[in-house]
Scaffold this active site. Structure first.
Site, PDB file in Angstrom:
ATOM      1  CE  LYS A  83      -2.571   1.951   3.508  1.00 43.18           C
ATOM      2  NZ  LYS A  83      -3.792   2.266   4.291  1.00 43.18           N
ATOM      3  CG  ASN A 175     -14.336  14.442  18.807  1.00 41.70           C
ATOM      4  OD1 ASN A 175     -13.398  13.646  18.779  1.00 41.70           O
ATOM      5  ND2 ASN A 175     -14.445  15.440  17.956  1.00 41.70           N
ATOM      6  N   GLY A 236      -6.463   5.033  17.334  1.00 40.46           N
ATOM      7  CA  GLY A 236      -5.933   6.271  16.753  1.00 40.46           C
ATOM      8  C   GLY A 236      -4.420   6.358  16.737  1.00 40.46           C
ATOM      9  CG  ASP A 238      -1.720   6.066  12.983  1.00 39.27           C
ATOM     10  OD1 ASP A 238      -1.349   7.102  13.580  1.00 39.27           O
ATOM     11  OD2 ASP A 238      -2.446   6.102  11.978  1.00 39.27           O
ATOM     12  N   GLY A 308      -4.721  -1.310  18.181  1.00 40.54           N
ATOM     13  CA  GLY A 308      -4.828  -1.491  16.720  1.00 40.54           C
ATOM     14  C   GLY A 308      -3.962  -0.480  15.994  1.00 40.54           C
TER      15      GLY A 308
END
Ligand code: NAD
Length: 337
Positions: A83, A175, A236, A238, A308
């Site tokens: 990718k 948020n 979130g 990463d 994640g």
């Protein structure tokens, strides 16, 4: 030396390259297809049949862009590719999404180019699938309240995929920019699930499952706000320096991830590991739970946390599914080099 032109042409001939556009990806890869592709590749990673190559990510010194490659090989699914793409902050003024990516797949037997696949929608749907897979395998079966922290582009994808994993009766959300929360409220209204905007502490007190999907660089949820038995998917973080939750939370939770190497370097676990609260050996690849070599959640009081980080093999897995489905439905374009 050499050979006839006919011989050279036939030796170098490509079987044809499939083209799958963003629009076709949206048509053929829904949440179930993404879920099963991501679940399978996490399992293959844990069994050693699939591995990610080192990630390249560079500030190119033009247009403030971050450009890079995520690549890998899945021997179980016979998927090889890359990718390529990144982040162009000025795109917003050109009516384009800031994140841009394309997936390129190769024939693992010959190295020949096989497919070019739009990667923007697939990135959103594979990221949502990752948190959904974690909920399916780690959340309590009786989870009823879903907590959302974050309300940007990715958040509605995460929300829709999560709601399919348990019989959620309510969504609570917070948020840092409250004006975005209407996005999540609209999805809940469409799906007939009650929605409430709450403060962070109340979110922790109410939610049985929490997804964090922000660009935060400091903790948004503290350990003491999270009740026993909660499952948290931190999606979130990463990049080095990003952070969404209190490192102390990782010290008391059972921590799972897509890939341990990324979890400790660019994922949510980077901070707990750096401060000595967690060691690499404490983190379990979620594929082990999928494969049944790790029991997963032990009891109803355990806090489980999925870090994640987002791996290239997820992208290749959903892109490969997109090619297969598009070809089967006659929706893939075809060119030869
Ligand atoms: P977005 O820009 O559309 O939304 C950003 C979200 O973070 C919003 O909720 C915004 O209010 C919040 N936010 C922005 N700045 C913040 C700050 N300084 N502190 C706290 N919150 C802040 O982005 P998105 O596409 O929704 O992606 C959200 C995050 O998820 C990004 O950090 C992105 O890099 C990450 N991401 C991770 C994966 C993965 O596989 N793990 C995949 C895609 C995106």
């Amino acid at each position: 030396m050499g050979g006839s032109i006919e011989e050279l042409t036939s030796v170098n001939a490509l079987p044809g390259i499939s083209l799958v556009s963003e629009a076709v990806c949206q048509q053929v890869v829904g949440r179930p297809e993404a879920f099963s592709a991501v679940e399978s590749v996490f399992a293959a990673m844990a069994s050693g049949a699939a591995y990610n190559f080192p990630v390249v990510r560079e500030a190119i010194g033009h247009a403030d862009a971050l450009y890079g490659f995520k690549s890998g090989f899945d021997r179980a699914g016979m998927v090889l590719g890359v990718k390529s793409g990144g982040y162009w902050p000025g795109n917003v003024h050109k009516n384009l999404t800031n994140h841009q990516s394309t997936v390129i797949l190769f024939d693992p037997d010959t190295g020949q180019l096989r497919s070019l696949v739009g990667g923007n929608y697939l990135t959103a749907v594979r990221t949502a699938a990752a948190s959904a897979v974690s909920i399916a395998h780690l959340a309590r079966k009786d989870a009823r309240v879903l907590g959302m922290v974050g309300a940007g582009h990715q958040s509605t994808f995460q929300l829709r995929a999560a709601l399919e994993q348990r019989n959620f009766e309510k969504v609570v959300a917070w948020n840092p920019h409250p004006e975005y929360l209407s996005r999540l409220a609209a999805v809940c209204e469409e799906l007939g699930v009650p929605f409430e905007a709450v403060e962070q502490e109340q979110l922790g007190a109410e939610a049985d499952v929490i997804i964090t999907i922000t660009s935060a660089f400091e903790p948004l949820l503290m350990k003491d706000w999270i009740k026993p038995g909660t499952h948290i998917a931190c999606m979130g973080t990463d990049t080095k320096g990003k952070q969404e939750v209190d490192p102390e939370l990782l010290a008391v939770a059972s921590v799972f991830t897509d890939e341990v190497a990324q979890s400790i370097s660019i994922g949510e676990a980077q901070h707990a590991v750096a401060s000595g609260l967690l060691s690499e050996a404490d983190i379990t690849p979620i594929g082990e739970v999928i494969n049944g070599t790790h029991p997963g959640r032990r009891d109803d009081l355990e806090i489980t946390l999925f870090d994640g980080t987002g791996v290239g093999l997820q992208d290749l897995a959903v892109a490969s599914a997109a090619v297969e489905l598009a070809q089967a439905k006659g929706l893939a374009g075809q060119v030869s080099l």
